[in-house]
Design a protein around this motif. Sequence first.
Motif, mmCIF file in Angstrom:
data_model
loop_
_atom_site.group_PDB
_atom_site.id
_atom_site.type_symbol
_atom_site.label_atom_id
_atom_site.label_comp_id
_atom_site.label_asym_id
_atom_site.label_seq_id
_atom_site.Cartn_x
_atom_site.Cartn_y
_atom_site.Cartn_z
ATOM 1 N N TRP A 59 -9.137 -1.756 -0.876
ATOM 2 C CA TRP A 59 -9.222 -0.908 -2.070
ATOM 3 C C TRP A 59 -8.629 -1.673 -3.249
ATOM 4 O O TRP A 59 -7.464 -2.049 -3.233
ATOM 5 C CB TRP A 59 -8.466 0.399 -1.848
ATOM 6 C CG TRP A 59 -8.572 1.318 -3.030
ATOM 7 C CD1 TRP A 59 -7.633 1.517 -4.001
ATOM 8 C CD2 TRP A 59 -9.691 2.147 -3.383
ATOM 9 N NE1 TRP A 59 -8.098 2.408 -4.935
ATOM 10 C CE2 TRP A 59 -9.361 2.803 -4.575
ATOM 11 C CE3 TRP A 59 -10.942 2.381 -2.803
ATOM 12 C CZ2 TRP A 59 -10.225 3.692 -5.198
ATOM 13 C CZ3 TRP A 59 -11.799 3.269 -3.434
ATOM 14 C CH2 TRP A 59 -11.450 3.921 -4.609
ATOM 15 N N GLU A 60 -9.435 -1.924 -4.248
ATOM 16 C CA GLU A 60 -8.991 -2.645 -5.451
ATOM 17 C C GLU A 60 -7.980 -1.806 -6.225
ATOM 18 O O GLU A 60 -8.302 -0.675 -6.614
ATOM 19 C CB GLU A 60 -10.196 -2.896 -6.374
ATOM 20 C CG GLU A 60 -11.118 -3.992 -5.948
ATOM 21 C CD GLU A 60 -10.439 -5.352 -5.968
ATOM 22 O OE1 GLU A 60 -9.701 -5.649 -6.931
ATOM 23 O OE2 GLU A 60 -10.655 -6.109 -5.006
ATOM 24 N N SER A 96 0.851 -1.189 0.000
ATOM 25 C CA SER A 96 0.000 0.000 0.000
ATOM 26 C C SER A 96 0.890 1.244 0.000
ATOM 27 O O SER A 96 1.849 1.321 0.779
ATOM 28 C CB SER A 96 -0.884 -0.034 1.257
ATOM 29 O OG SER A 96 -1.180 1.265 1.707
ATOM 30 N N LEU A 116 -7.696 8.426 1.375
ATOM 31 C CA LEU A 116 -7.471 7.887 2.727
ATOM 32 C C LEU A 116 -6.466 8.776 3.459
ATOM 33 O O LEU A 116 -5.330 8.915 3.024
ATOM 34 C CB LEU A 116 -6.930 6.456 2.638
ATOM 35 C CG LEU A 116 -6.564 5.792 3.964
ATOM 36 C CD1 LEU A 116 -7.804 5.611 4.837
ATOM 37 C CD2 LEU A 116 -5.892 4.437 3.722
ATOM 38 N N GLY A 139 -8.894 1.167 2.251
ATOM 39 C CA GLY A 139 -9.816 2.284 2.376
ATOM 40 C C GLY A 139 -9.909 2.640 3.855
ATOM 41 O O GLY A 139 -9.053 2.254 4.651
ATOM 42 N N LEU A 175 -18.303 -4.538 -6.896
ATOM 43 C CA LEU A 175 -18.056 -3.122 -7.225
ATOM 44 C C LEU A 175 -18.693 -2.705 -8.549
ATOM 45 O O LEU A 175 -18.734 -1.520 -8.871
ATOM 46 C CB LEU A 175 -16.552 -2.855 -7.307
ATOM 47 C CG LEU A 175 -15.765 -2.796 -6.002
ATOM 48 C CD1 LEU A 175 -14.330 -2.394 -6.289
ATOM 49 C CD2 LEU A 175 -16.392 -1.814 -5.032
HETATM 50 C C1 BT5 Z 1 -11.672 5.085 0.372
HETATM 51 O O1 BT5 Z 1 -12.068 4.372 1.457
HETATM 52 O O2 BT5 Z 1 -12.377 5.434 -0.542
HETATM 53 C C2 BT5 Z 1 -10.172 5.416 0.367
HETATM 54 C C3 BT5 Z 1 -9.433 4.704 -0.718
HETATM 55 C C4 BT5 Z 1 -8.003 5.155 -0.780
HETATM 56 C C5 BT5 Z 1 -7.200 4.321 -1.714
HETATM 57 C C6 BT5 Z 1 -5.804 4.866 -1.889
HETATM 58 S S1 BT5 Z 1 -4.930 4.081 -3.167
HETATM 59 C C7 BT5 Z 1 -3.456 4.806 -2.666
HETATM 60 C C8 BT5 Z 1 -3.463 4.797 -1.138
HETATM 61 N N1 BT5 Z 1 -2.909 3.564 -0.623
HETATM 62 C C9 BT5 Z 1 -3.833 2.841 0.045
HETATM 63 O O3 BT5 Z 1 -3.644 1.742 0.601
HETATM 64 N N2 BT5 Z 1 -5.012 3.506 0.027
HETATM 65 C C10 BT5 Z 1 -4.910 4.768 -0.661
HETATM 66 P P1 BT5 Z 1 -13.576 4.039 1.815
HETATM 67 O O4 BT5 Z 1 -14.401 5.292 1.841
HETATM 68 O O5 BT5 Z 1 -13.483 3.238 3.061
HETATM 69 O O6 BT5 Z 1 -14.080 3.150 0.625
HETATM 70 C C11 BT5 Z 1 -13.708 1.800 0.502
HETATM 71 C C12 BT5 Z 1 -14.797 1.105 -0.293
HETATM 72 O O7 BT5 Z 1 -14.746 1.526 -1.684
HETATM 73 C C13 BT5 Z 1 -14.644 -0.415 -0.340
HETATM 74 O O8 BT5 Z 1 -15.250 -1.025 0.764
HETATM 75 C C14 BT5 Z 1 -15.353 -0.765 -1.668
HETATM 76 O O9 BT5 Z 1 -16.758 -0.824 -1.471
HETATM 77 C C15 BT5 Z 1 -15.075 0.449 -2.518
HETATM 78 N N3 BT5 Z 1 -13.928 0.218 -3.431
HETATM 79 C C16 BT5 Z 1 -12.842 -0.587 -3.276
HETATM 80 N N4 BT5 Z 1 -12.011 -0.476 -4.303
HETATM 81 C C17 BT5 Z 1 -12.563 0.432 -5.166
HETATM 82 C C18 BT5 Z 1 -12.177 0.976 -6.403
HETATM 83 N N5 BT5 Z 1 -11.035 0.678 -7.024
HETATM 84 N N6 BT5 Z 1 -13.027 1.880 -6.973
HETATM 85 C C19 BT5 Z 1 -14.180 2.248 -6.391
HETATM 86 N N7 BT5 Z 1 -14.592 1.760 -5.213
HETATM 87 C C20 BT5 Z 1 -13.799 0.870 -4.597
#
Ligand code: BT5
Length: 282
Positions: free
Chosen positions: A72-73, A37, A137, A66, A171
């Motif tokens: 997070w995919e 990450s 995040l 997330g 998703l």
């Molecule tokens: C977020 O959390 O939206 C924050 C995501 C941050 C990701 C970045 S990538 C670079 C950095 N390194 C990391 O490890 N993280 C950050 P949250 O509001 O908790 O939303 C998470 C939810 O979004 C998941 O439970 C899924 O339902 C959905 N999700 C997962 N992957 C996704 C994607 N690629 N696109 C859209 N939705 C996604």
Amino acid sequence: MAKDNKKYDKLNIEKINLSLQAGMFNQRIIYEYIISSTNSLSKELACNGYPEGTVVIAEAQTAGRGRLGRAWESPSGKGIWMSFILRPDIMASEAPFITIITALSCAKALERVIGISPGIKWPNDIIYNKLKVCGILTELGLDSKMSKINFIVLGIGINVNIDVSDFPDELKDKAVSLKNIVGKKVNREAVIIEILNIFYDLYSAAVKSSFNNDFRKELIGEYTKYSITIGQAIKVMGADGEKEREAVGITNEGELIVINSHGVEERINSGEVSIRGINGYI
Ligand code: BT5
């Protein structure tokens, strides 16, 4: 450092570096093909004294995160998985304001680079047509008194050239990529450059103003124009269950202001809760 690996669509880090305005972000970009990450590596680097403005970008993450422990995919070569370190002189309680600046920078960058009008779902989602295209995040390192910030790591995840079919089933009706939106591949470098340059402008102005209230108010006013949360009936999902509220504004610290069924105002901190629409995810 990154090893050569032809399997991935590689970002041109030199091009990014050359296009960033002089300042904190064009000093040090750490680029990896695959890591757990970018937020985890950035936190490790921040603990080891890396300066404000250090940027970590990966082509793929094996354990992208997330909020609240969610996954997070982050498939390889098709997204922006990026984090950066900040060391603002503010209290921990003011950290949500930095998430606000970041979300605003991402929304403006998408508007400028690909000409779409995205919405921001408080605090950390960029939404297009009710689908999530970007998540943010924010993670903190606190000083020994646990009130002042030692560092903040801002992580940004943007689905750029992912096809809907590449998303896992859960998703498919929630997420979207920039490629889906505009119908063709989008240049990832251009989006990264725009986000970092816009963020730099807003953050430098905030620091220059010592994060004063007038500056915050102005920025929150601008954020509010993109907000798809304010003015809506929402569900607030926290440790103590689910509550229906009306979202009416954002405080100068970046908290959401809601009104309960008795007309009483409450403040919500982003670290504690998830927000849903009354009839669905948005
Ligand atoms: C977020 O959390 O939206 C924050 C995501 C941050 C990701 C970045 S990538 C670079 C950095 N390194 C990391 O490890 N993280 C950050 P949250 O509001 O908790 O939303 C998470 C939810 O979004 C998941 O439970 C899924 O339902 C959905 N999700 C997962 N992957 C996704 C994607 N690629 N696109 C859209 N939705 C996604």
